[in-house]
Structures are given as structure tokens and as C-alpha cells.
Design a protein around this motif. Structure first.
Motif, PDB file in Angstrom:
ATOM      1  N   PRO A 117     -27.532  58.566  77.464  1.00 30.73           N
ATOM      2  CA  PRO A 117     -26.640  59.565  76.850  1.00 30.73           C
ATOM      3  C   PRO A 117     -26.552  60.827  77.712  1.00 30.73           C
ATOM      4  O   PRO A 117     -27.528  61.250  78.328  1.00 30.73           O
ATOM      5  CB  PRO A 117     -27.314  59.861  75.503  1.00 30.73           C
ATOM      6  N   LEU A 118     -25.384  61.396  77.764  1.00 27.86           N
ATOM      7  CA  LEU A 118     -25.171  62.633  78.507  1.00 27.86           C
ATOM      8  C   LEU A 118     -25.855  63.810  77.811  1.00 27.86           C
ATOM      9  O   LEU A 118     -25.943  63.836  76.578  1.00 27.86           O
ATOM     10  CB  LEU A 118     -23.683  62.944  78.627  1.00 27.86           C
ATOM     11  N   PRO A 119     -26.295  64.815  78.581  1.00 28.24           N
ATOM     12  CA  PRO A 119     -26.819  66.048  77.969  1.00 28.24           C
ATOM     13  C   PRO A 119     -25.638  66.941  77.586  1.00 28.24           C
ATOM     14  O   PRO A 119     -25.338  67.954  78.245  1.00 28.24           O
ATOM     15  CB  PRO A 119     -27.662  66.659  79.091  1.00 28.24           C
ATOM     16  N   ALA A 120     -24.939  66.573  76.519  1.00 30.32           N
ATOM     17  CA  ALA A 120     -23.657  67.194  76.181  1.00 30.32           C
ATOM     18  C   ALA A 120     -23.758  68.706  76.012  1.00 30.32           C
ATOM     19  O   ALA A 120     -22.911  69.458  76.499  1.00 30.32           O
ATOM     20  CB  ALA A 120     -23.091  66.549  74.918  1.00 30.32           C
ATOM     21  N   GLY A 121     -24.786  69.165  75.305  1.00 29.05           N
ATOM     22  CA  GLY A 121     -24.927  70.597  75.076  1.00 29.05           C
ATOM     23  C   GLY A 121     -25.100  71.360  76.377  1.00 29.05           C
ATOM     24  O   GLY A 121     -24.477  72.412  76.589  1.00 29.05           O
ATOM     25  N   TRP A 122     -25.941  70.849  77.278  1.00 27.71           N
ATOM     26  CA  TRP A 122     -26.178  71.514  78.561  1.00 27.71           C
ATOM     27  C   TRP A 122     -24.894  71.549  79.390  1.00 27.71           C
ATOM     28  O   TRP A 122     -24.565  72.563  79.994  1.00 27.71           O
ATOM     29  CB  TRP A 122     -27.279  70.766  79.315  1.00 27.71           C
ATOM     30  N   LEU A 123     -24.176  70.427  79.377  1.00 31.52           N
ATOM     31  CA  LEU A 123     -22.947  70.358  80.168  1.00 31.52           C
ATOM     32  C   LEU A 123     -21.873  71.289  79.612  1.00 31.52           C
ATOM     33  O   LEU A 123     -21.102  71.889  80.383  1.00 31.52           O
ATOM     34  CB  LEU A 123     -22.432  68.917  80.199  1.00 31.52           C
ATOM     35  N   GLU A 124     -21.798  71.431  78.299  1.00 27.77           N
ATOM     36  CA  GLU A 124     -20.819  72.340  77.715  1.00 27.77           C
ATOM     37  C   GLU A 124     -21.066  73.764  78.183  1.00 27.77           C
ATOM     38  O   GLU A 124     -20.123  74.526  78.410  1.00 27.77           O
ATOM     39  CB  GLU A 124     -20.869  72.269  76.176  1.00 27.77           C
TER      40      GLU A 124
END
Length: 594
Positions: free
Chosen positions: A78-85
Motif C-alpha cells: 500500500p502507498l503511504p497516501a498521507g505522506w504523499l499528500e
């Protein structure tokens, strides 16, 4: 993403040698480290010891809205969505700037510094010397002005020279994009040293020579132009044209220059052109672009100029197109503001209303005229003859040249029927309106500039002015002695009207004797018209300036005015506070012709 959801709901055991490729690993964690002038980014499933994913693949999956990304050793995570945002856009900027060289250009250090600040990491030591670029230029050192300078700088001009001097010291390029008429030539002149090259349109070459003689008399200036041209090693500053740069690329790139200045730098807006390629080959310690209109039609024009100034800073052209131009055109939240923040250290733009409040106001007026019955017949005939066929072919994906030709004929018919091949006419409604306005302006003691894109239309203005008893002179591409024509008009007893072609008279002229400007034929690129209007509305003007656009009612000219407003949004998105932009498109051509 849909596939990932279906797999998550799949209630069965997966086995076999290929199963490892689909094994779900723990979520990725971002590991970011900083060195002196470079960085390292990795994404690992489960921390330091886990399997890694390619950073470019992670960012691509994130931009495409995916939730999983393949791991290099097999499996997905899974992508680190929060960090990438929070940080993904800045990481993408840095990766694009570093490209395949694995070396971060110095121009990207401010981007790295901002990311370090957001990540609460110590900034790279190499950023220390660039700190004023991140602090609204407040900490810029006082510039050492040249000893031979013969000019009193305004406050904003002094700041511009300080900014240019700072970037020269840092070895970084500068785009001075001040509003037209605020003295970009003077500011650039203050940082010229022996061994400098200035490339400019032919129309402003004489202006550069005169300005340097006036402001920097200690510099020996040579003009590299004409059939007998040669580079004289004794010259401190060499002036040449874009045409000569294209023709004599080898001679000009063989020398390493202390400073290279591109005036009216939108000339290299097409990165594929021979001119842009030749400019990028020039060897220089310091590069400057001067342009009051760095963005005219597409954001790619801005990329081309910044690529000349600071190669690699905005990444590759396709990456810029995908991540910025398209995002801004689509109105993606934050895209325009993010681009403005990135380019701010290297682009200085001040508007007249901000830094020269003493400059008289500029008022824009649209003067409508109604075509006569005969003119309407010609206009409608031109429209009927070409429109259905052209629009049908354009809608089907055909070449735009036919559409542009049809648009040209419609615009000519709106100005004067005799401009249309095969038609004859003594006068036109638009020229009658112009004559009325000029008669009134001249009677009231004003001077006026009259611009057209077509010298053939100016040819038809001349007899009407003679009939009205109005003295005039003219400047176009055939004018041999531009300075003499300008001096004649600027003189107190000079003619009250000057006729100018938009191409020859739109740049490099100071015509502050005029306080009225008439634009005979609207053009969908408002930057060209603004440049023309600013021949009068510039430092030295003491009277309010009125800009009149003559528009024929119920013609394509009215649609062009609407398109101009959208074009202004393009420059505003990149350099001001706007959020959307777009160049002229096939759909816009269809809209104009509909």
C-alpha cells in the motif's frame, strides 16, 4: 484500484510460483535523507529492512489514484497516501530536477530547503548562501553599482539590480519579467561586465546601443550585425540579434561569455525551434532573460525560458507538461500556486500599479462600429464561402491552416472590404470611426499612435488622414531609420499621429509624446496589444493614457475580445494569482469561426 478492491474481497488461497508477485506486503514507509546539495528518497515496506519500491513508480501510482504499487523484489504494498499528500509534489519536483544525472542542480536547492523545513530536517549546507531567495528577497546584499553608471535608480529598480547581482554571484539564471516600461534594460545594464552578450530583436538593437551609451558610457559596445559583422575582442558588450544567433551559432557559442542577456526572451518560447536550441548552446557564467510577457499562449513557453536559464530546474518538458501545464489548465487545486512558489526565486515581476503609482492611469476603451450594408454583404459572403467547409474539416480533425486562413479573411473583412482578395472599396466604417476620433484628439492637443498588424491597412489609413488634414509619420518593417522617425514624433512640433505595424512598433520604443493609442484590429494574443499600448504608457509619461480598441459589431472581432480575457488568465496563473490557464486550441478556433 478496482482490481485491488476485488482482490481484497477474494476469499480463497492463492498458490504457485507466481503468487509471490501478488503477495501483499506491509504499507510503504518513506525514508528521506539529505546530503550537501543532494538527497536520497526510498520507499520500503515495513521500514528500513523491508523490500523497496521504485520512487518514480510510487509517485506515478499516487498521481494516478492507485492504492498499491509493485515492490522491486516481488509483491505489492500500500502507498503511504498521507505522506504523499503532504510531500509528494515536492519530492516529484526534486526527482524531475535531478533527472538521470543523479545530481541536483543548484537551482533546485530552494525546493530541497522547503521540503526539509516541512519534514523538520536540517537544510542542506549549500542552501545557506541562497537563503535570501526564500525570504522575500529581504536579505539581499546591497549591490555594488558600476562606477560608470549614469542613472538614478528607482527603489524597485535598485532591488532588481540587487536580485540580479545576487543570482550572478550564485551562478543562477534570472528572468526579469517586470511590466513593460519599468526599465528592464536599465536594470540589466547595471550588471553587465566586460565579456557580455546581449541578444535582442532587430527592432530594439539601436535602443540598446543608445541606452548603454547613456547609462554605461564606460563600456565599449560593439554591434555584431550586418554583412561585414565580426567579433571584436576589444568590445566589452556585444549586441546582436536573434536572427544572427541562429545564423552564426558556431561563432557565438565558441566564446564563453561572462553574461548573456536575452531581451524579449519570449523569442525562444518554442523549445523545438532552431533559435531556442542555439540559445541553450551559449556558454555563460550568468544568464538573464528580459520579458514583460514571458507567457503568451502556453505554459511551455515559461518552461523554455527557465530551461535556458537554469537547465533541469523544472525537469523534462514532458514531465512539466503532465504535472503542471495540464494540471493548471484543468484547474487542479494548488497547482498554479505551487508553480509560482517554485519559480519565484528566479522570476521577478513587478506591475506598474505596484511600483510606479505616480504613473498616470491607463484607461481601456472599446469603440464599436457598425458595418455598412455593402461591408456586411462582403463579410457575410466571406463567412458563407468558407465557414461550413472549414468548420466541418476542423471538427473532423483536419489541419488548422485552413481555419486560420478563414479567420484571417473574416478579420480583414471586418476592417476594410478592400483587404479581401477580389474586393474593392474606397473606405470603411472602421476607418471613418478612426478619423473621427483622431480629429477630435488632435484638435484637443493630443498625440496618438495607430497600430495594425497589416501594413496594407495602414496604407488605407494614410489617404484618409491626408483628407482630414492630419499630419502623420509611419514606422513599419520597411522603415530604414527608426530613431529618426521616433525623434520626429517625440518632438513638440512633430506630427500628432504615428502609424505603426504591430510587429515593428510593438517593442523597444519610447513614445511618451502620445497619450492615445488606437488598435485597429484585435488579436487573440493580448500580450502583443499590451506591448503596443505600453509604447506610450511607461516611465516618463505624465498624462493619462487611453487605449482604444476598434471593434466591428457582430463580427469575429467580438469573439476575439472574449478569447483575450482567457489568454490573460494564462499569464496570471503562472506569474500572478490566477489558478487556471490554457493556450489557443482547436475548440477555440471552432468557437471563433462558429
Amino acid at each position: 484500484m478496482a482490481f485491488a478492491r476485488r482482490m481484497g474481497a477474494f476469499d480463497a488461497e492463492v498458490s504457485g510460483p507466481g503468487a509471490a508477485a501478488f503477495a501483499l506486503a506491509p504499507p510503504l514507509e518513506a525514508l528521506f535523507t539529505v546530503g550537501d546539495g543532494n538527497f536520497d528518497i526510498s520507499f520500503r515496506a515495513g521500514g528500513d529492512e523491508g523490500s523497496s519500491a521504485n520512487p518514480a513508480a510510487v509517485l506515478r501510482a499516487w498521481r494516478q489514484g492507485e492504492s498499491l504499487v509493485p515492490l522491486l523484489g516481488g509483491g505489492v504494498a500500500p502507498l503511504p497516501a498521507g505522506w504523499l499528500e503532504r510531500f509528494g509534489r515536492r519530492v516529484a519536483d526534486l526527482l524531475a530536477a535531478r533527472g538521470e544525472r543523479d545530481e541536483l542542480p543548484a537551482s533546485a536547492l530552494p525546493d530541497l530547503g522547503r521540503l526539509c523545513e516541512e519534514l523538520d530536517l536540517p537544510p542542506p549546507p549549500a542552501l545557506a548562501k541562497l537563503r535570501p531567495l526564500l525570504e522575500e528577497f529581504d536579505g539581499l546584499p546591497e549591490p555594488v553599482l558600476p562606477g560608470d553608471l549614469r542613472a538614478s535608480l528607482r527603489i524597485y529598480q535598485h532591488q532588481g539590480v540587487a536580485w540580479l547581482s545576487f543570482l550572478r554571484q550564485a551562478g543562477l539564471g534570472a528572468l526579469l519579467a517586470d511590466d513593460m516600461g519599468l526599465g528592464k534594460t536599465l536594470q540589466a545594464s547595471c550588471v553587465l561586465e566586460p565579456g557580455s552578450l546581449v541578444v535582442a530583436p532587430t527592432s530594439v538593437l539601436h535602443n540598446w546601443k543608445a541606452e548603454l551609451a547613456r547609462f554605461r558610457p564606460g563600456l565599449r559596445v560593439g554591434v555584431y550585425h550586418g554583412p561585414q559583422r565580426r567579433l571584436d575582442p576589444k568590445d566589452d558588450v556585444v549586441l546582436t540579434t536573434y536572427a544572427i544567433l541562429r545564423l552564426d551559432t558556431d561563432a557565438l557559442v565558441a566564446k564563453r561569455w561572462r553574461t548573456v542577456v536575452l531581451d524579449e526572451a519570449q523569442a525562444i518560447k518554442n523549445p523545438d525551434s532552431q533559435l531556442a536550441v542555439a540559445a541553450c548552446k551559449l556558454q555563460a557564467d550568468f544568464r538573464i532573460c528580459l520579458s514583460g510577457t514571458p507567457v503568451e499562449n502556453r505554459l511551455e513557453e515559461l518552461w523554455s525560458q527557465l530551461h535556458f536559464l537554469n537547465p533541469g530546474f523544472l525537469g523534462g518538458r514532458k514531465d512539466f507538461q503532465d504535472r503542471y501545464a495540464k494540471a493548471i489548465a484543468d484547474g487542479q487545486p494548488g497547482a498554479a500556486a505551487h508553480l509560482r512558489g517554485r519559480i519565484k526565486p528566479f522570476v521577478l515581476r513587478r506591475l506598474k500599479r505596484e511600483v510606479a503609482p505616480e504613473l498616470p492611469p491607463r484607461t481601456e476603451v472599446v469603440l464599436h462600429c457598425t458595418l455598412s450594408e455593402e461591408e456586411r454583404k462582403v463579410y457575410d459572403a466571406v463567412r458563407a464561402a468558407a465557414m461550413s467547409d472549414v468548420v466541418e474539416r476542423l471538427s473532423a480533425g483536419g489541419n488548422v491552416l485552413a481555419a486560420l486562413e478563414a479567420l484571417l479573411r473574416l478579420r480583414q473583412a471586418a476592417c476594410h472590404s478592400a483587404l479581401v482578395p477580389g474586393q474593392q472599396a474606397e473606405g470603411s466604417s472602421k476607418l471613418e470611426l478612426l478619423a473621427e476620433q483622431l480629429e477630435q484628439a488632435v484638435a484637443d492637443g493630443h498625440k496618438a499612435l495607430v497600430f495594425s498588424q497589416w501594413t496594407s491597412l495602414l496604407d488605407k489609413v494614410e489617404p484618409r488622414l491626408r483628407q482630414a488634414g492630419i499630419r502623420f509619420n509611419r514606422l513599419d518593417g520597411a522603415t530604414a531609420d527608426r530613431s529618426a522617425v521616433v525623434s520626429e514624433f517625440q518632438a513638440e512640433d512633430g506630427p500628432p499621429v504615428m502609424l505603426l505595424s504591430l510587429k515593428a512598433g510593438g517593442t523597444g520604443l519610447n513614445l511618451t509624446a502620445a497619450d492615445h493609442v488606437f488598435l485597429l484590429d484585435p488579436w487573440w494574443n493580448p500580450a502583443a496589444e499590451d506591448q503596443a499600448a505600453d509604447r506610450a504608457h511607461r516611465i516618463g509619461q505624465e498624462r493619462p493614457v487611453f487605449v482604444h480598441r476598434l471593434v466591428a459589431e457582430d463580427t469575429v472581432e467580438e469573439r476575439i475580445l472574449a478569447l483575450q480575457e482567457r489568454k490573460r488568465a494564462l499569464a496570471e496563473a503562472a506569474l500572478g494569482g490566477g489558478t487556471t490557464a490554457g493556450g489557443i486550441t482547436r475548440d477555440e478556433l471552432l468557437e471563433l469561426l462558429a
